[in-house]
Write a protein that holds these residues in place. Structure first.
Motif, PDB file in Angstrom:
ATOM      1  N   ASP A 125     -12.031 -71.265   8.387  1.00 36.93           N
ATOM      2  CA  ASP A 125     -11.871 -72.458   9.222  1.00 36.93           C
ATOM      3  C   ASP A 125     -11.138 -72.164  10.528  1.00 36.93           C
ATOM      4  N   LYS A 126     -10.119 -71.322  10.475  1.00 38.55           N
ATOM      5  CA  LYS A 126      -9.310 -71.059  11.666  1.00 38.55           C
ATOM      6  C   LYS A 126     -10.127 -70.372  12.752  1.00 38.55           C
ATOM      7  N   VAL A 127     -10.888 -69.348  12.358  1.00 37.69           N
ATOM      8  CA  VAL A 127     -11.709 -68.622  13.333  1.00 37.69           C
ATOM      9  C   VAL A 127     -12.800 -69.525  13.895  1.00 37.69           C
ATOM     10  N   LEU A 128     -13.446 -70.292  13.019  1.00 38.33           N
ATOM     11  CA  LEU A 128     -14.526 -71.165  13.473  1.00 38.33           C
ATOM     12  C   LEU A 128     -14.006 -72.231  14.429  1.00 38.33           C
ATOM     13  N   THR A 129     -12.884 -72.846  14.099  1.00 38.93           N
ATOM     14  CA  THR A 129     -12.316 -73.887  14.961  1.00 38.93           C
ATOM     15  C   THR A 129     -11.959 -73.330  16.338  1.00 38.93           C
ATOM     16  N   LEU A 130     -11.327 -72.168  16.362  1.00 40.51           N
ATOM     17  CA  LEU A 130     -10.993 -71.533  17.635  1.00 40.51           C
ATOM     18  C   LEU A 130     -12.253 -71.200  18.430  1.00 40.51           C
ATOM     19  N   SER A 131     -13.222 -70.647  17.745  1.00 36.38           N
ATOM     20  CA  SER A 131     -14.455 -70.215  18.385  1.00 36.38           C
ATOM     21  C   SER A 131     -15.171 -71.383  19.053  1.00 36.38           C
ATOM     22  N   LEU A 132     -15.292 -72.484  18.315  1.00 37.21           N
ATOM     23  CA  LEU A 132     -16.021 -73.637  18.835  1.00 37.21           C
ATOM     24  C   LEU A 132     -15.221 -74.383  19.916  1.00 37.21           C
ATOM     25  N   LYS A 133     -13.928 -74.163  19.944  1.00 36.81           N
ATOM     26  CA  LYS A 133     -13.075 -74.820  20.947  1.00 36.81           C
ATOM     27  C   LYS A 133     -13.491 -74.449  22.360  1.00 36.81           C
ATOM     28  N   TRP A 134     -14.012 -73.244  22.545  1.00 33.45           N
ATOM     29  CA  TRP A 134     -14.327 -72.746  23.877  1.00 33.45           C
ATOM     30  C   TRP A 134     -15.779 -72.986  24.283  1.00 33.45           C
ATOM     31  N   ILE A 135     -16.608 -73.455  23.351  1.00 37.59           N
ATOM     32  CA  ILE A 135     -18.056 -73.506  23.586  1.00 37.59           C
ATOM     33  C   ILE A 135     -18.551 -74.938  23.666  1.00 37.59           C
ATOM     34  N   SER A 136     -19.508 -75.184  24.558  1.00 34.88           N
ATOM     35  CA  SER A 136     -20.217 -76.462  24.619  1.00 34.88           C
ATOM     36  C   SER A 136     -21.705 -76.204  24.394  1.00 34.88           C
ATOM     37  N   PHE A 137     -22.348 -77.130  23.674  1.00 32.91           N
ATOM     38  CA  PHE A 137     -23.780 -76.982  23.405  1.00 32.91           C
ATOM     39  C   PHE A 137     -24.593 -78.151  23.967  1.00 32.91           C
ATOM     40  N   ASN A 138     -23.996 -78.936  24.845  1.00 30.45           N
ATOM     41  CA  ASN A 138     -24.697 -80.066  25.445  1.00 30.45           C
ATOM     42  C   ASN A 138     -25.433 -79.648  26.715  1.00 30.45           C
ATOM     43  N   ASP A 139     -26.523 -80.344  27.017  1.00 30.77           N
ATOM     44  CA  ASP A 139     -27.231 -80.178  28.288  1.00 30.77           C
ATOM     45  C   ASP A 139     -27.609 -78.717  28.523  1.00 30.77           C
ATOM     46  N   LEU A 140     -28.596 -78.235  27.774  1.00 32.76           N
ATOM     47  CA  LEU A 140     -28.920 -76.810  27.753  1.00 32.76           C
ATOM     48  C   LEU A 140     -30.042 -76.391  28.702  1.00 32.76           C
ATOM     49  N   GLU A 141     -30.340 -77.205  29.680  1.00 31.36           N
ATOM     50  CA  GLU A 141     -31.350 -76.800  30.676  1.00 31.36           C
ATOM     51  C   GLU A 141     -30.791 -75.706  31.581  1.00 31.36           C
ATOM     52  N   ILE A 142     -31.612 -74.715  31.866  1.00 32.47           N
ATOM     53  CA  ILE A 142     -31.225 -73.662  32.816  1.00 32.47           C
ATOM     54  C   ILE A 142     -31.574 -74.158  34.215  1.00 32.47           C
ATOM     55  N   THR A 143     -30.571 -74.546  34.972  1.00 31.96           N
ATOM     56  CA  THR A 143     -30.830 -75.068  36.314  1.00 31.96           C
ATOM     57  C   THR A 143     -31.012 -73.925  37.307  1.00 31.96           C
ATOM     58  N   ARG A 144     -31.718 -74.220  38.365  1.00 28.10           N
ATOM     59  CA  ARG A 144     -31.933 -73.211  39.404  1.00 28.10           C
ATOM     60  C   ARG A 144     -30.600 -72.783  40.020  1.00 28.10           C
ATOM     61  N   GLU A 145     -29.703 -73.727  40.198  1.00 26.29           N
ATOM     62  CA  GLU A 145     -28.409 -73.426  40.803  1.00 26.29           C
ATOM     63  C   GLU A 145     -27.610 -72.445  39.939  1.00 26.29           C
ATOM     64  N   ALA A 146     -27.547 -72.708  38.633  1.00 27.99           N
ATOM     65  CA  ALA A 146     -26.790 -71.831  37.733  1.00 27.99           C
ATOM     66  C   ALA A 146     -27.448 -70.454  37.648  1.00 27.99           C
ATOM     67  N   TYR A 147     -28.788 -70.429  37.637  1.00 33.12           N
ATOM     68  CA  TYR A 147     -29.493 -69.146  37.549  1.00 33.12           C
ATOM     69  C   TYR A 147     -29.305 -68.340  38.831  1.00 33.12           C
ATOM     70  N   ASP A 148     -29.334 -69.014  39.981  1.00 30.61           N
ATOM     71  CA  ASP A 148     -29.113 -68.308  41.247  1.00 30.61           C
ATOM     72  C   ASP A 148     -27.704 -67.707  41.302  1.00 30.61           C
ATOM     73  N   SER A 149     -26.733 -68.433  40.740  1.00 26.00           N
ATOM     74  CA  SER A 149     -25.373 -67.901  40.665  1.00 26.00           C
ATOM     75  C   SER A 149     -25.345 -66.647  39.800  1.00 26.00           C
ATOM     76  N   LEU A 150     -26.076 -66.682  38.687  1.00 29.05           N
ATOM     77  CA  LEU A 150     -26.155 -65.526  37.794  1.00 29.05           C
ATOM     78  C   LEU A 150     -26.777 -64.329  38.501  1.00 29.05           C
ATOM     79  N   THR A 151     -27.917 -64.523  39.143  1.00 26.28           N
ATOM     80  CA  THR A 151     -28.589 -63.390  39.797  1.00 26.28           C
ATOM     81  C   THR A 151     -27.743 -62.825  40.938  1.00 26.28           C
ATOM     82  N   SER A 152     -26.999 -63.698  41.610  1.00 26.14           N
ATOM     83  CA  SER A 152     -26.110 -63.227  42.677  1.00 26.14           C
ATOM     84  C   SER A 152     -25.040 -62.293  42.119  1.00 26.14           C
ATOM     85  N   LYS A 153     -24.477 -62.661  40.987  1.00 24.77           N
ATOM     86  CA  LYS A 153     -23.431 -61.827  40.381  1.00 24.77           C
ATOM     87  C   LYS A 153     -24.013 -60.559  39.759  1.00 24.77           C
ATOM     88  N   ILE A 154     -25.223 -60.650  39.245  1.00 28.70           N
ATOM     89  CA  ILE A 154     -25.882 -59.458  38.707  1.00 28.70           C
ATOM     90  C   ILE A 154     -26.055 -58.405  39.795  1.00 28.70           C
TER      91      ILE A 154
END
Length: 319
Positions: free
Chosen positions: A268-297
């Motif tokens: 329980d402790k590891v799972l609770t900590l792990s999920l504390k940092w993660i969000s699973f809502n709104d999972l569309e890959i937007t062009r803006e977020a992808y462009d940010s990724l490719t820029s950093k790549i």
């Protein structure tokens, strides 16, 4: 007709009818009205892959046009080999690995984010700032990863670069032990392996991913072009249900936690900590977020020619 001949005729008829029934049983619902498509999705046992676990569990309880078969792998190279050679129809995978496959003319598309945020920089307790990592070993799971980008961004923020640390690639499950034993001074990796060091009190969080890179992309749901092109309607249902699974995690935490434990065997402790940092809502890959990724790549030398959004991302399946 003699009794003997009647018995023989009945046996022959029964054999023919039974054979016909067997020939139609594979991949068909019990009602016999429609075929069920089995979709093989590859994964590593990570908290970041929780939406595929939840989607499978929810789909198993409903009548669908498809059935998900989850295929577990022990490393990213094994998983990518299965995806690239067509042994699976899709995968929950580090998006950079899928982008590299696309660069190599492998027919794959990213159809949804696997999660949002959810990565941490974990360091030994004597590390006070990124500058203290100079000359020390720092672990990442793969050069083609957002964890590598997070490391690069953290170093850049204090005037350092990759050459100032000793970067080692380690399998994620080995990182907490390596930190505890002093073999590495820090690491960045998919969950739950960051949370394990915190739960064991052998390390601490130096940064969360959103502090270094807002709206960072890490894992994604990827489907093969062959599967999408041959099963467009089913592909749309798969991706739509994947999105719904992400929303379900946020609104049904107890049920989602039970599913996570089933696939990940976490306390329980590891799972609770792990999920504390993660969000699973709104999972569309937007062009803006992808462009940010490719820029950093490009900035951090991970690839000089990452695939364009329109060539690699199929957002239509999520809409």
């Amino acid at each position: 007709m003699s009794i003997k001949k009647s018995i023989v005729a009945a046996l022959i008829f029964g054999l023919i009818a039974g054979t016909a029934a067997c020939g139609n049983s594979g991949g068909v619902k019990e009602s016999g009205l429609s075929n069920i498509k089995t979709i093989k999705i590859a994964y590593l046992p990570l908290t970041h892959a929780l939406p595929v676990f939840v989607e499978k569990e929810l789909q198993d309880k409903k009548e669908n046009k498809y059935k998900i078969e989850l295929v577990k792998y022990g490393s990213w190279p094994e998983l990518m080999d299965a995806l690239n050679t067509g042994h699976v129809d899709g995968a929950s995978v580090l998006i950079e690995l899928a982008m590299k496959a696309k660069e190599q003319s492998i027919g794959v598309k990213a159809v949804a984010l696997g999660h949002k945020d959810g990565n941490v920089i974990v360091v030994s307790k004597n590390i006070k700032s990124p500058s203290d990592l100079k000359g020390k070993n720092f672990a990442i799971p793969h050069r083609q990863s957002s964890h590598n980008i997070l490391l690069g961004q953290m170093l850049k923020n204090v005037g350092l670069s990759y050459k100032d640390v000793n970067i080692v690639e380690l399998p994620p499950p080995e990182m907490p032990a390596a930190l505890a034993q002093g073999q590495i001074a820090g690491y960045s990796v998919a969950e739950p392996f960051g949370a394990k060091s915190i739960a064991l009190d052998t390390g601490k969080v130096l940064f969360e991913s959103n502090e270094l890179w807002k709206d960072s992309i890490c894992c994604s749901l990827v489907l093969s072009d062959k599967f999408i092109n041959s099963n467009k309607d089913v592909a749309k249902e798969v991706v739509s249900s994947f999105r719904d699974a992400g929303e379900y995690i946020g609104s049904h935490k107890d049920e989602a936690n039970a599913i996570a434990k089933k696939y990940l065997n976490l306390d329980d402790k590891v799972l609770t900590l792990s999920l504390k940092w993660i969000s699973f809502n709104d999972l569309e890959i937007t062009r803006e977020a992808y462009d940010s990724l490719t820029s950093k790549i490009k900035e951090f030398g991970i690839s000089s020619n990452p695939p364009a959004y329109d060539d690699f991302v199929d957002s239509s399946l999520l809409r």
